[in-house]
Design a protein around this motif. Sequence first.
Motif, PDB file in Angstrom:
ATOM      1  N   THR A 133       0.840  -1.190   0.000  1.00 46.26           N
ATOM      2  CA  THR A 133       0.000   0.000   0.000  1.00 46.26           C
ATOM      3  C   THR A 133       0.877   1.242   0.000  1.00 46.26           C
ATOM      4  O   THR A 133       1.940   1.265   0.645  1.00 46.26           O
ATOM      5  N   VAL A 175       1.482   5.138   1.057  1.00 49.80           N
ATOM      6  CA  VAL A 175       1.075   6.057   2.113  1.00 49.80           C
ATOM      7  C   VAL A 175       1.814   7.376   1.925  1.00 49.80           C
ATOM      8  O   VAL A 175       2.772   7.466   1.153  1.00 49.80           O
ATOM      9  N   ASP A 176       1.371   8.387   2.628  1.00 48.97           N
ATOM     10  CA  ASP A 176       2.046   9.678   2.553  1.00 48.97           C
ATOM     11  C   ASP A 176       3.423   9.582   3.196  1.00 48.97           C
ATOM     12  O   ASP A 176       3.565   8.985   4.274  1.00 48.97           O
ATOM     13  N   TRP A 185       5.984   3.358   0.232  1.00 49.81           N
ATOM     14  CA  TRP A 185       5.147   2.173   0.192  1.00 49.81           C
ATOM     15  C   TRP A 185       5.392   1.340   1.448  1.00 49.81           C
ATOM     16  O   TRP A 185       6.504   1.315   1.975  1.00 49.81           O
ATOM     17  N   LEU A 201       3.086  -5.112   3.486  1.00 49.91           N
ATOM     18  CA  LEU A 201       2.321  -5.623   4.626  1.00 49.91           C
ATOM     19  C   LEU A 201       2.574  -7.122   4.813  1.00 49.91           C
ATOM     20  O   LEU A 201       1.648  -7.942   4.784  1.00 49.91           O
ATOM     21  N   LEU A 241       1.495   3.921  13.113  1.00 52.58           N
ATOM     22  CA  LEU A 241       0.864   2.969  12.209  1.00 52.58           C
ATOM     23  C   LEU A 241      -0.560   2.656  12.655  1.00 52.58           C
ATOM     24  O   LEU A 241      -1.466   2.515  11.826  1.00 52.58           O
ATOM     25  N   TRP A 242      -0.745   2.581  13.951  1.00 49.40           N
ATOM     26  CA  TRP A 242      -2.094   2.336  14.470  1.00 49.40           C
ATOM     27  C   TRP A 242      -2.977   3.576  14.340  1.00 49.40           C
ATOM     28  O   TRP A 242      -4.091   3.512  13.823  1.00 49.40           O
ATOM     29  N   ASP A 243      -2.465   4.703  14.774  1.00 51.38           N
ATOM     30  CA  ASP A 243      -3.267   5.926  14.754  1.00 51.38           C
ATOM     31  C   ASP A 243      -3.644   6.358  13.334  1.00 51.38           C
ATOM     32  O   ASP A 243      -4.772   6.791  13.084  1.00 51.38           O
ATOM     33  N   ASP A 244      -2.700   6.243  12.407  1.00 51.91           N
ATOM     34  CA  ASP A 244      -2.913   6.756  11.058  1.00 51.91           C
ATOM     35  C   ASP A 244      -3.517   5.744  10.099  1.00 51.91           C
ATOM     36  O   ASP A 244      -4.203   6.124   9.140  1.00 51.91           O
ATOM     37  N   HIS A 245      -3.245   4.451  10.329  1.00 54.06           N
ATOM     38  CA  HIS A 245      -3.663   3.437   9.353  1.00 54.06           C
ATOM     39  C   HIS A 245      -4.402   2.256   9.969  1.00 54.06           C
ATOM     40  O   HIS A 245      -4.819   1.362   9.225  1.00 54.06           O
ATOM     41  N   ARG A 246      -4.549   2.236  11.283  1.00 47.68           N
ATOM     42  CA  ARG A 246      -5.146   1.099  11.978  1.00 47.68           C
ATOM     43  C   ARG A 246      -4.423  -0.205  11.645  1.00 47.68           C
ATOM     44  O   ARG A 246      -5.021  -1.265  11.462  1.00 47.68           O
ATOM     45  N   VAL A 247      -3.110  -0.109  11.590  1.00 46.24           N
ATOM     46  CA  VAL A 247      -2.235  -1.257  11.364  1.00 46.24           C
ATOM     47  C   VAL A 247      -1.534  -1.594  12.674  1.00 46.24           C
ATOM     48  O   VAL A 247      -0.936  -0.715  13.309  1.00 46.24           O
TER      49      VAL A 247
END
Length: 329
Positions: free
Chosen positions: A26, A28-29, A39, A42, A267-273
Amino acid sequence: MRELTYEDVEAAAERIAGRVRPVALTAVDPPSGRSGELWLALEFMQHTGSFKARGAQNFLQAHREAGTLPDTGVTIASGGNAGLACAWAARQQGVPATVFVPTTAPPVKVSKLRGYGADVRLVGSEYAEAQAACAEFAAAGGALAAHAYDHPLIAAGAGTLLEEIRDRIPGLDTVVVAVGGGGLLAGVATAAREHGIRTVAVEPENCRALNAALAAGRPVDVAVDSVAADSLGARRVSAAAVRAARLDGVRSVLVPDAEIVRARRALWDDHRVVVEHGAATALAALNGQAGGYRPEPGEKVCVVLCGANTDPSDLVVATPDVGPAAEGR
């Protein structure tokens, strides 16, 4: 042990085709104030939750094809992820797996190991102690001894990840990977060099086996003390990783634990990863305010998020009770 070659990676890609999940990618910014493409690979979505499934599958399948996979099964020492991958691949091959892990291994990984049917042995407080017990067990009982990272078949399997990333991101300039024992680095850097792609090898400041080996000119023992030690806590990096790190286009960088924690939270806050601290270590090299790796303007970078066998409870903040109106959301 012979040196890893690009031909080993090509053979591994053919051997494990259809047996592992293709990597998901994916865009991302990039970090604030920086240009170019960023990129995320994942790879935590791989079987068993980490890239280790590639090496384990290649290792056991190669031994099956050669007729050297014993009925007594396979044994491995691991901080968790390599053991999970080995147990998963062994179950596919119909042989038992005995996995030695330090007593400090996260309970989530130990539980998953047992879920894959592994005989789990908790030994010592560090990977090196578990490895010694594993070697003794293999010598006494005849089980095939696998390794978490220091074997050409394991590293070659890991290198197949770069082949998939390159096919999906034309014009890739740089791949960023976290380093523990060095299997991922050895495989990825070997494949990346073949295609003229730069490799950035990232370690926690206090789990710096590769960085210390490069400074000393050979693998040396280091202290292990990091929030990412459960997956990157090898006391000594492999000789194959040191050779790979000396290739043209490979750079070793260190990041502090505070940046690793911040990257994992982002990663969690911005992408829920949700990933392990070890996986977030690679991203921390780009997000850090000091040191790390700063891409050139327009550079196309892929960061490998290599594993997610972690307890996410420290990431989730309870939502305040705002009354009945919240029920319909």
